[in-house]
Design an enzyme around this catalytic site. Structure first.
Site, PDB file in Angstrom:
ATOM      1  N   ARG A 145       0.817  -1.215   0.000  1.00  0.00           N
ATOM      2  CA  ARG A 145       0.000   0.000   0.000  1.00  0.00           C
ATOM      3  C   ARG A 145       0.854   1.270   0.000  1.00  0.00           C
ATOM      4  NH1 ARG A 145      -4.327  -1.500   4.657  1.00  0.00           N
ATOM      5  NH2 ARG A 145      -5.351  -3.265   3.651  1.00  0.00           N
ATOM      6  N   ARG A 202      -6.260  11.573  -6.013  1.00  0.00           N
ATOM      7  CA  ARG A 202      -7.523  10.941  -5.601  1.00  0.00           C
ATOM      8  C   ARG A 202      -8.667  11.950  -5.601  1.00  0.00           C
ATOM      9  NH1 ARG A 202     -11.778   9.625  -4.261  1.00  0.00           N
ATOM     10  NH2 ARG A 202     -12.495   8.049  -2.780  1.00  0.00           N
ATOM     11  N   ASP A 253      -7.083  -2.658  -7.242  1.00  0.00           N
ATOM     12  CA  ASP A 253      -7.744  -3.260  -6.089  1.00  0.00           C
ATOM     13  C   ASP A 253      -8.046  -4.718  -6.402  1.00  0.00           C
ATOM     14  OD1 ASP A 253      -9.210  -2.319  -3.400  1.00  0.00           O
ATOM     15  OD2 ASP A 253     -10.433  -3.855  -4.363  1.00  0.00           O
ATOM     16  N   TYR A 255     -15.399 -11.735  -0.217  1.00  0.00           N
ATOM     17  CA  TYR A 255     -16.092 -10.473  -0.498  1.00  0.00           C
ATOM     18  C   TYR A 255     -17.284 -10.695  -1.424  1.00  0.00           C
ATOM     19  CZ  TYR A 255     -12.166  -7.894   1.557  1.00  0.00           C
ATOM     20  OH  TYR A 255     -11.219  -7.384   2.418  1.00  0.00           O
ATOM     21  N   ARG A 260      -2.728   6.457   0.714  1.00  0.00           N
ATOM     22  CA  ARG A 260      -3.274   7.582   1.465  1.00  0.00           C
ATOM     23  C   ARG A 260      -2.281   8.333   2.332  1.00  0.00           C
ATOM     24  NH1 ARG A 260      -7.964   4.842   4.612  1.00  0.00           N
ATOM     25  NH2 ARG A 260      -6.357   3.231   4.763  1.00  0.00           N
TER      26      ARG A 260
END
Length: 345
Positions: free
Chosen positions: A24, A37, A74, A153, A28
Site C-alpha cells: 500500500r 484521488r 484493487d 467479499y 493515502r
C-alpha cells in the site's frame, strides 16, 4: 542476471542491502496521492484511469526510491470485471451484491472479464514505460487477490473479520462454493496473464484472509488455487516470478512455500522472521514483515524491530516490506528513516 535487485532476490540471490517496497505504498499517506484521488472523484474511477493510476503507482518510487512499484488497483477489480456490481463507501469499504445462489454465480462473465479490465492493463503499460525511462532499476509488480479472499467479499458482499457466510457456505453448500471459487480462479489466471503481457515483471497473489481457514480447508482453498495459478503463469511466462501472501498462515507458511511454487512468500506481522527463515526452503525468498504500527510510531521501537528483521534474514533472499499495508497516519519522515536503516544494513 538482472540488474534489478528485487528480481535478483526472486531468482534466489541474497542481496545486501535487501530491496525494499511497502505494501500500500501508493496510497493515502502521501499528499501527492490525495491530490490525484481528489481529482479522480472516486476510488474506482482512479483505479480505471490509466494516466492517474500510473502516476499514483510511480509516486512512492519518485519520493522514496523504492526498489519496486506495485500496480495501483484493487483486488475486487476481478469480480467487478466479471459483472458483479462494486462500489466503495467512504469510511466503510467495498460493497457488492452478495452471491448466495446458483443464479448469482451464473450471472458472472469469466470470458469477458479481461476485456472489461483493459484500463488496468493500460496502466501497466504506461507504468512500465515510465519506469524504464525514469527509474530503470525498479521492478513493476502486478497483482491479484487469491480466490478464497476475493470469494469472501463476493459471497458476503462486503469486508469483515470473520466471513461467517463464506465459511458456512464452504461447509453447507460445498458444490456452490467450489464453483464460485473455480470460476474466480479462471478469471484470476486470465487477469494475471494479461498483466504479464502488458509488462508486469513480477506478480503477487494476495490471500489476505487465508488465516480464517482450518488446515484442511487452507490446503484446498489457499494452497491448491495458488499452485494452479502459479502453474498457469509459469506455462505462459516461464521466467516471470511470483510472490504469494497467505496472510496469517502461521505454521502452514512453509507448506505453502513448498507446494505453491512461488519464488517468494510474504510474512505477515505476526510471523517470527527467524522461524520463517529456518523453516521456509532457502531457495524461496521471504518478504516482510515490519508492523505498520511500528512504522507509525517511529523512533527506537521501529528501529529495533527493523534491525531484528534484517538480522533474522541475513544471508538469505529477502525483500524488506511490512507485514501488512501502510496506514494513512504514517509520517513520511518515518518511512525515510526506515529506508536509511535498511540501506545501511
Amino acid at each position: 542476471m538482472s540488474d534489478k535487485s528485487l528480481l535478483r532476490v526472486l531468482a534466489g540471490e541474497a542481496v545486501s542491502p535487501p530491496p525494499v517496497w511497502l505494501m500500500r505504498q501508493a496510497g493515502r499517506h502521501l499528499p501527492e496521492y490525495r491530490e490525484v484521488r481528489a481529482r479522480a472523484g472516486s476510488f474506482m474511477a482512479l483505479c480505471l484511469d490509466p494516466e492517474a493510476a500510473s502516476e499514483v503507482t510511480v509516486q512512492p518510487v519518485r519520493r522514496y526510491g523504492m526498489d519496486a512499484a506495485i500496480l495501483f488497483s484493487d483486488i475486487l477489480v476481478v469480480p467487478w470485471a466479471m459483472g458483479q456490481e462494486l462500489r466503495f463507501v467512504e469510511g466503510e469499504g467495498p460493497r457488492l451484491p452478495p452471491i448466495t445462489d446458483r443464479a448469482g454465480l451464473d450471472a458472472l462473465d469469466v470470458a469477458g472479464a479481461t476485456a472489461k479490465a483493459a484500463p488496468v492493463m493500460e496502466t501497466v503499460r504506461r507504468t512500465r514505460a515510465i519506469l524504464e525511462r525514469d527509474h530503470p532499476g525498479v521492478t513493476l509488480i502486478g497483482f491479484a487477490g487469491a480466490p478464497w479472499t476475493v470469494g469472501c467479499y463476493m459471497i458476503e458482499g462486503r469486508g469483515g473479520r470473520e466471513f461467517h457466510l463464506a465459511r458456512r457456505m464452504m461447509h453447507a453448500e460445498p458444490e456452490l462454493f467450489a464453483d464460485i471459487l473455480t470460476r474466480l480462479e479462471e478469471a484470476t489466471i486470465a487477469y494475471l496473464l494479461a498483466q504479464a503481457e502488458a509488462g508486469a515483471e513480477a506478480l503477487m497473489l494476495f490471500d489476505s484472509w487465508a488465516g480464517q481457514l482450518p488446515p484442511s480447508a487452507f490446503r484446498r482453498w489457499v494452497i491448491g488455487p495458488a499452485r494452479r495459478i502459479r502453474a498457469a503463469v509459469r506455462e505462459a511466462y516461464p521466467d516471470l516470478p511470483m510472490i504469494g501472501f497467505p496472510r496469517l498462515a502461521g505454521a502452514l507458511l512453509p507448506e505453502y512455500a513448498r507446494e505453491a511454487g512461488m519464488q517468494a512468500v510474504a510474512m505477515d506481522t505476526g510471523m517470527e522472521p527467524a522461524w520463517a527463515a529456518a523453516n521456509v526452503p532457502e531457495n524461496i525468498a521471504l518478504q516482510g514483515n515490519l508492523d505498520p504500527e511500528a512504522l507509525i510510531a517511529g523512533g527506537t521501537a521501529m528501529e529495533v524491530e527493523a534491525r531484528l528483521i534484517l538480522q533474522a534474514m541475513r544471508g538469505r533472499p529477502h525483500i524488506f516490506n511490512l507485514g501488512h499495508g501502510v496506514e494513512q497516519p504514517t509520517p513520511i519522515p518515518h518511512v525515510e528513516r526506515l529506508l536509511e536503516i535498511i540501506r545501511a544494513a
